[in-house]
Design a protein around this motif. Sequence first.
Motif, PDB file in Angstrom:
ATOM      1  N   PHE A 152     -32.436  28.630  14.973  1.00 49.83           N
ATOM      2  CA  PHE A 152     -31.711  27.727  14.338  1.00 49.83           C
ATOM      3  C   PHE A 152     -32.129  28.302  12.611  1.00 49.83           C
ATOM      4  N   ALA A 153     -33.608  28.549  12.514  1.00 50.65           N
ATOM      5  CA  ALA A 153     -34.172  28.949  11.285  1.00 50.65           C
ATOM      6  C   ALA A 153     -33.379  30.376  10.686  1.00 50.65           C
ATOM      7  N   LEU A 154     -32.989  31.128  11.484  1.00 45.49           N
ATOM      8  CA  LEU A 154     -32.438  32.594  11.298  1.00 45.49           C
ATOM      9  C   LEU A 154     -31.496  32.358  10.098  1.00 45.49           C
ATOM     10  N   PRO A 155     -31.032  33.516   9.537  1.00 49.75           N
ATOM     11  CA  PRO A 155     -29.937  33.422   8.486  1.00 49.75           C
ATOM     12  C   PRO A 155     -28.700  33.430   9.073  1.00 49.75           C
ATOM     13  N   ASP A 156     -27.937  32.500   8.455  1.00 51.37           N
ATOM     14  CA  ASP A 156     -26.434  32.224   8.701  1.00 51.37           C
ATOM     15  C   ASP A 156     -25.725  33.404   9.476  1.00 51.37           C
ATOM     16  N   ALA A 157     -25.736  34.564   8.628  1.00 51.72           N
ATOM     17  CA  ALA A 157     -25.070  35.809   9.496  1.00 51.72           C
ATOM     18  C   ALA A 157     -25.529  36.243  10.557  1.00 51.72           C
ATOM     19  N   VAL A 158     -26.890  36.161  10.950  1.00 54.43           N
ATOM     20  CA  VAL A 158     -27.282  36.346  12.224  1.00 54.43           C
ATOM     21  C   VAL A 158     -27.127  35.366  13.254  1.00 54.43           C
ATOM     22  N   LYS A 159     -27.127  34.271  13.173  1.00 48.72           N
ATOM     23  CA  LYS A 159     -26.748  33.197  13.954  1.00 48.72           C
ATOM     24  C   LYS A 159     -25.287  33.656  14.416  1.00 48.72           C
ATOM     25  N   ARG A 160     -24.383  33.431  13.346  1.00 45.52           N
ATOM     26  CA  ARG A 160     -23.055  34.105  13.715  1.00 45.52           C
ATOM     27  C   ARG A 160     -22.689  35.064  14.429  1.00 45.52           C
ATOM     28  N   SER A 161     -23.484  35.986  14.486  1.00 44.28           N
ATOM     29  CA  SER A 161     -23.395  37.263  15.301  1.00 44.28           C
ATOM     30  C   SER A 161     -23.597  37.010  16.793  1.00 44.28           C
ATOM     31  N   TYR A 190     -23.787  30.909  20.537  1.00 44.07           N
ATOM     32  CA  TYR A 190     -23.942  30.119  19.227  1.00 44.07           C
ATOM     33  C   TYR A 190     -22.732  29.594  18.880  1.00 44.07           C
ATOM     34  N   THR A 191     -22.670  28.278  18.698  1.00 43.14           N
ATOM     35  CA  THR A 191     -21.356  27.394  17.878  1.00 43.14           C
ATOM     36  C   THR A 191     -21.870  26.940  16.560  1.00 43.14           C
ATOM     37  N   PRO A 192     -21.217  27.363  15.657  1.00 43.83           N
ATOM     38  CA  PRO A 192     -21.498  27.030  14.236  1.00 43.83           C
ATOM     39  C   PRO A 192     -21.195  25.693  13.616  1.00 43.83           C
ATOM     40  N   PHE A 193     -22.039  25.418  12.739  1.00 38.78           N
ATOM     41  CA  PHE A 193     -21.871  24.052  12.124  1.00 38.78           C
ATOM     42  C   PHE A 193     -20.548  23.814  11.831  1.00 38.78           C
ATOM     43  N   GLY A 194     -20.060  22.550  12.080  1.00 35.66           N
ATOM     44  CA  GLY A 194     -18.604  22.030  11.669  1.00 35.66           C
ATOM     45  C   GLY A 194     -17.639  22.507  12.514  1.00 35.66           C
ATOM     46  N   VAL A 195     -17.769  22.438  13.756  1.00 34.47           N
ATOM     47  CA  VAL A 195     -16.579  22.953  14.778  1.00 34.47           C
ATOM     48  C   VAL A 195     -16.386  21.799  15.641  1.00 34.47           C
ATOM     49  N   GLU A 196     -17.406  21.322  16.372  1.00 34.20           N
ATOM     50  CA  GLU A 196     -17.237  20.360  17.511  1.00 34.20           C
ATOM     51  C   GLU A 196     -16.764  19.211  16.818  1.00 34.20           C
ATOM     52  N   PHE A 228     -25.176  24.465  17.641  1.00 33.11           N
ATOM     53  CA  PHE A 228     -25.902  24.497  18.793  1.00 33.11           C
ATOM     54  C   PHE A 228     -25.622  25.694  19.760  1.00 33.11           C
ATOM     55  N   TRP A 229     -26.388  26.043  20.552  1.00 35.14           N
ATOM     56  CA  TRP A 229     -26.418  27.202  21.480  1.00 35.14           C
ATOM     57  C   TRP A 229     -26.396  26.555  22.699  1.00 35.14           C
ATOM     58  N   HIS A 230     -25.527  27.540  23.567  1.00 38.59           N
ATOM     59  CA  HIS A 230     -25.224  27.261  25.114  1.00 38.59           C
ATOM     60  C   HIS A 230     -26.042  28.303  25.894  1.00 38.59           C
TER      61      HIS A 230
END
Length: 312
Positions: A57-66, A78-84, A97-99
């Motif tokens: 979760f500390a990774l850059p947003d672009a990396v997480k979104r990949s 990965y599911t980004p902030f502001g979705v669920e 979060f991550w599944h």
Amino acid sequence: MTTRIPTLDIRRFDTERDAFVAELGAAYREWGFAGIRHHGIPQALIDSAYAAFRAFFALPDAVKRSYHVPGGGGARGYTPFGVETAKGSSHYDLKEFWHVGRELAADSRYRAVMADNLWPAEVPGFKEHALALYRALDDLGSRVLSALALHIGLPQDWFADKTDAGNSILRPIHYPPITADDIPNVRAGAHEDINLITLLVGASAEGLQVLSRKGEWVPFTADADTIVVNIGDMLQRLTNHVYPSTTHRVVNPPGASARAPRYSVPFFLHPNPDFLIDVLPSCISADSPSRYPEPITAQGYLEERLREIKLI
């Protein structure tokens, strides 16, 4: 009614089985929640998994979104902030979060509905730590289900062949620091879980609240060595509400505490996708007729609910 959600020692399932089953069953009938201590999952395993999850979760947003899978309903990766968004809420939850799902054999008949896992290459050990915690919680959940089965007159192993390939999910969650006051969003809006039971590693941080039968929000901040286990909608439906799926939420902490991040890791234990959720005859009576005359598969029910919370 008690005023405090009970915490029980699961070692008593082996040493005082009848008494433990009675107490656990009573706790779930009243609250839909209980704490489980002396669960046997090493703290070192939990700490290692949490360290890996924090690193992701500390990774850059672009990396997480990949690692986000468009159209995948958040089933893996990965599911980004502001979705669920909690069912019925107009405000999204303040979390990302991550599944992690079950690792399937190559010839599994469930491959059509259960995708392969994704693993972040940027975090060494993520896969190993996540799968170790997944397996440990899966085993603990099976023990809890055995006790619940006995409480309602089923054989101890009744759930075993109905959950051995279940579409269960380990969900590491990051609730970022809240930097604005008086926002309408909360970390997790009032909701009920979809699955059979949920095992939560990380309820030792403040914020979890459970709605009592009296309509009061009861905080449940467990001891560090306690895993919180609650009933989900699938088990509520299967047992005709003998075991209630209780509304709960994660509220924003007051003052300076809101500026700190929060992490938790629930494990959502699901039945096998083709399991037919049909009310158990033992849970039907003249005073309590079946609330659900039409059965539904676990996969069909899951898809129905994921649409409601805007993941698909």
